[in-house]
Each structure stands twice: as C-alpha cells, then as structure tokens.
Enzyme design. Structure first.
Site, PDB file in Angstrom:
ATOM      1  N   TYR A   1      15.889  30.110   6.557  1.00 23.43           N
ATOM      2  CA  TYR A   1      14.547  30.682   7.020  1.00 23.43           C
ATOM      3  C   TYR A   1      14.877  30.780   8.788  1.00 23.43           C
ATOM      4  O   TYR A   1      15.201  29.730   9.318  1.00 23.43           O
ATOM      5  CB  TYR A   1      13.586  29.963   7.014  1.00 23.43           C
ATOM      6  CG  TYR A   1      12.894  30.051   5.315  1.00 23.43           C
ATOM      7  CD1 TYR A   1      12.709  31.422   4.931  1.00 23.43           C
ATOM      8  CD2 TYR A   1      13.091  29.165   4.504  1.00 23.43           C
ATOM      9  CE1 TYR A   1      12.254  31.676   3.578  1.00 23.43           C
ATOM     10  CE2 TYR A   1      12.695  29.150   3.156  1.00 23.43           C
ATOM     11  CZ  TYR A   1      12.398  30.480   2.740  1.00 23.43           C
ATOM     12  OH  TYR A   1      11.968  30.623   1.361  1.00 23.43           O
TER      13      TYR A   1
ATOM     14  N   LYS B   1       0.778  -1.212   0.206  1.00 23.42           N
ATOM     15  CA  LYS B   1       0.066   0.079   0.059  1.00 23.42           C
ATOM     16  C   LYS B   1       0.926   1.177  -0.098  1.00 23.42           C
ATOM     17  O   LYS B   1       2.231   1.190   0.244  1.00 23.42           O
ATOM     18  CB  LYS B   1      -0.863   0.181   1.364  1.00 23.42           C
ATOM     19  CG  LYS B   1      -0.224  -0.021   2.525  1.00 23.42           C
ATOM     20  CD  LYS B   1      -0.902  -0.817   3.495  1.00 23.42           C
ATOM     21  CE  LYS B   1      -0.052  -0.770   4.959  1.00 23.42           C
ATOM     22  NZ  LYS B   1      -0.732  -1.259   6.087  1.00 23.42           N
TER      23      LYS B   1
ATOM     24  N   ARG C   1     -10.347  -0.376  15.367  1.00 25.46           N
ATOM     25  CA  ARG C   1     -10.247   0.689  14.085  1.00 25.46           C
ATOM     26  C   ARG C   1     -11.167   0.004  13.076  1.00 25.46           C
ATOM     27  O   ARG C   1     -12.150   0.546  12.748  1.00 25.46           O
ATOM     28  CB  ARG C   1      -8.995   0.849  13.634  1.00 25.46           C
ATOM     29  CG  ARG C   1      -8.440   1.719  12.882  1.00 25.46           C
ATOM     30  CD  ARG C   1      -7.087   1.875  12.128  1.00 25.46           C
ATOM     31  NE  ARG C   1      -6.615   0.394  11.592  1.00 25.46           N
ATOM     32  CZ  ARG C   1      -5.424   0.428  11.391  1.00 25.46           C
ATOM     33  NH1 ARG C   1      -4.364   1.516  11.240  1.00 25.46           N
ATOM     34  NH2 ARG C   1      -4.891  -0.712  10.757  1.00 25.46           N
TER      35      ARG C   1
ATOM     36  N   MET D   1      11.562  24.428   0.908  1.00 26.96           N
ATOM     37  CA  MET D   1      10.748  23.483   0.248  1.00 26.96           C
ATOM     38  C   MET D   1      11.603  22.666  -0.837  1.00 26.96           C
ATOM     39  O   MET D   1      11.374  21.552  -1.021  1.00 26.96           O
ATOM     40  CB  MET D   1       9.802  24.349  -0.681  1.00 26.96           C
ATOM     41  CG  MET D   1       8.814  23.407  -1.314  1.00 26.96           C
ATOM     42  SD  MET D   1       7.608  24.518  -2.639  1.00 26.96           S
ATOM     43  CE  MET D   1       6.670  25.147  -1.027  1.00 26.96           C
TER      44      MET D   1
END
Ligand SMILES: *Cc1c(COP(=O)(O)O)cnc(C)c1O
Length: 374
Positions: free
Chosen positions: A270, A35, A131, A318
């Site tokens: 940053y 998956k 779940r 990014m």
C-alpha cells in the site's frame, strides 16, 4: 488444517523470569501481574506456568479475577484498581479476591457493605502517579478507618505505584519513595498508639513494578508486583532484556506464503512505500496488523526468516506483511518467520514502531492462537 500464524508461549521461560524477580528481591513475596490476558500470553497459560513460584496474581478488573478463580487458582488474587462499583465488593468477598482501596469513595462503599461480606483489602496511596490512590495527607485517616472495617488480624498491605521508575533519572521515583516512607512512619505510629495493629507486625508494603524491582532495591518491601519482566521484556529504553537476564516468553511466528522477484524501481504494498533499489526478492508473510503486528513498523524492522534477520519492506497490511529476502535465496514458501521472540525482541519491534513492547503484547488479538510449548 490451521493457520501457521501462532504465538508460542514458553512456561519454562516464564519460570526463569520469575526466578530473576526472586534473585533481585529475595525477601519479597511476588504478586505476578497477569492483567490484559497475561500481557497477551493467555492469563491461564501464565498462571498455570508460574502458580507454584509466586504468592499471588494481580489483575485489573473483577472479570479477570473470576477467570482465575473459575480455573481453580487458589493463590491470592488482587484487584489492582479496587472495585469499580459497590456491588463488586461483596462479589470479591465471595470469591476470595483481595481489593485495593484506592479512593475515599471505595472506602465508603466498603463501609456500606455488611461486616461479614467484606473482602481482604490493600490500601493504595497516590505518591505522584496521580491516577489512583488516597492522597498522602489522608492516608492515616483512611488506614484507621480501614482497620476498623476489617477484622483485627487483617493484613492491610499499603501500596503505591511509580510513574517513572523506567526513566533514566531516578529523581521522580526517589521523591515518590520519600512520600511513601513518610506515610508509613505516620501509619506505624498510629498503629502502635492505637494498638490497632494487634499482631504487632510491621505494616505490609508494596511499591515495585518491574522497573522498581530491577533498579530500586530500596522499594522492594514485603510484596513486589512484576509484570513486563515476567514475560521477558525490559521496562527500560536504555537496557535490553537480554542484558537483564530475561528470556522472551513468547515467539510470534508465521510463515512465508509467497515469493516474487521485482526489478529495480518497482514498489511493494500500500502506498508504494518501499521501492526496490536493485533487483529484489520479496517474501509475503501470513500475518499483519490484524494479528497484532504494528502497522507503524518502519521499513527495515527486523523479521527472522529461517536463520536470517531480514528487513521489513513496505507497509504492513491487515493480514500480510512483506520482507526483503534478496540476500537469502534459500527462503522458500513455507519458511517459518518470527515476528518477535528471541530475535527480533518485541522491544526492538516496538522501538521501530514508536511504541513499547507492553502495547504490542497486550494488543495481540484472539485470532492468533496461543500455543503452550511443553
Ligand atoms: C501493571 C502494574 C504493575 C506491573 O508493571 P510492569 O511495569 O509491567 O512490571 C505493577 N503495579 C501496578 C499497580 C500495575 O498496574
């Protein structure tokens, strides 16, 4: 020309890791979990690499199952969550996809589906994950109904999923196994009394994820469902993949695109999070959180450049990240950098970023080409 930020995928290492599964659970069939695009490695890359060594593939949704079938995969394909909608049942039957029946609603949908359009099914019991799955008290009834709905010779594997098999304490997993064993005893009695299990075989069972495979031999049963260990990761915070004999199946690579020398006191990136405490050399690499490298990685997280493990310096952007290469003057523009792979291992990067390797791998975006190494 193409960008040098790539995820190299190693089929031989995937096969090695499957052999580790077989080593731990020698009697069990292997349902390989592919998956989330094969935990980020490319679902078809993985299926192609290990098709001959496993007995089936497990996926989360019908789209993933169909991708496997369309690519010509003929092994069992199991939909772990079962159908999300009644229409998915007939569709699964058409494509030979096995469904987990994990709720009474899904059982009713199966009942409403014409008899000749019902796919093979497993039954999922909720032994403590809470779940998905049928409550233990309803398991015998659900199994009986499922037996009636499917052909007499259908092999209905009864399964459950562990919530804490990766934890240091084995208490919760042992409790889940006890509940599961209790259900199996009841189902086997039912199958014999009602003579419904015509083949006379024992009921097929499946419990173990990677952590169960590595740590709970008593959970192996007829089918194991390895995921993360196939990709060379450790499900445990207290044991490295290497100590478990697993090999990372991916190397997430990029390159140095700029170098600069900073004076003591100058900051990088940053927010100016990292500040030079000595005259420093900073390498800028061509990958960032837009490529799946976690922005939450802290200063000091290892990045291998050439032969050196160097510390991340400054906040991840990014498309770029910055590394302190002061101690390695031969790092140059074009040097190859490994963000995770053999070293650092994805589990180490994840630990530095307050997450798990599963999330980093499953979250790798399409922008990073997967390149299969042959
Ligand atoms: C994903 C999944 C697995 C595999 O878990 P790993 O920890 O990756 O080995 C097994 N069973 C179920 C039901 C799953 O959803």
């Amino acid at each position: 020309m193409h960008r040098q930020t790539i995820a190299r995928v190693f089929p031989e290492r995937l096969r090695h890791n499957v052999r580790r599964v077989a080593h731990h659970a020698p009697g069990a069939k292997i349902m390989a979990c592919v998956k989330a695009d094969g935990y980020g490695h490319g679902m078809l890359n993985v299926a192609t690499a290990i098709n001959d060594e496993v007995n089936g593939f497990a996926v989360a949704c019908l789209e993933e199952a169909l991708t496997l079938r369309e690519a010509g995969v003929e092994k069992d394909v199991l939909l772990l969550e079962g159908p999300h909608h009644p229409e998915e049942i007939e569709y699964s039957a058409q494509h030979g996809v096995t469904l987990k029946i994990a709720s009474l609603d899904q059982l009713q949908w199966l009942c409403d589906t014409p008899e000749n359009r019902r796919p093979p099914c497993w039954l999922k019991i909720d032994t403590g994950m809470h779940r998905l799955g049928i409550a233990p008290a309803e398991a015998a009834n659900a199994y009986a109904r499922l037996r009636q709905l499917l052909p007499a010779d259908a092999d209905i594997v009864v399964s459950t999923h562990f919530a804490q098999a990766d934890a240091e304490s084995s208490e919760a997993t042992e409790r889940q196994l006890n509940v599961f064993n209790g259900c199996i005893v009841t189902l086997e009695e039912f199958a014999q009394n009602g003579q419904q299990n015509k083949s006379g075989k024992h009921i097929g069972q499946s419990c173990a994820n990677s952590a169960g495979i590595l740590r709970y031999p008593q959970s192996h049963r007829s089918w194991v469902r390895p995921g993360y260990m196939l990709y060379g990761g450790s499900p445990f915070a207290f044991a490295t993949a290497e100590s478990l004999g697993l090999q990372p199946a991916m190397s997430f690579d990029t390159q140095v695109i700029a170098l600069r020398d900073l004076s003591e006191g100058e900051s990088v990136g940053y927010g100016g999070r990292w500040r030079a405490t000595r005259p420093s050399r900073i390498a800028t690499l061509a990958a960032g959180y837009g490529d799946g490298y976690p922005r939450s990685a802290t200063d000091g997280t290892g990045v291998t450049i050439g032969r050196y493990l160097c510390p991340l310096a400054g906040r991840v952007s990014m498309d770029m990240l910055t590394v302190d290469v002061t101690d390695h003057p031969d790092v140059h523009i074009g040097s190859t950098a490994t963000l995770w792979g053999n070293s650092p291992h994805v589990d180490e990067v994840a630990a530095r970023a307050q997450t798990i390797g599963y999330e980093l791998l499953a979250g790798m975006p399409k922008r990073v080409p997967r390149q299969v190494d042959e």
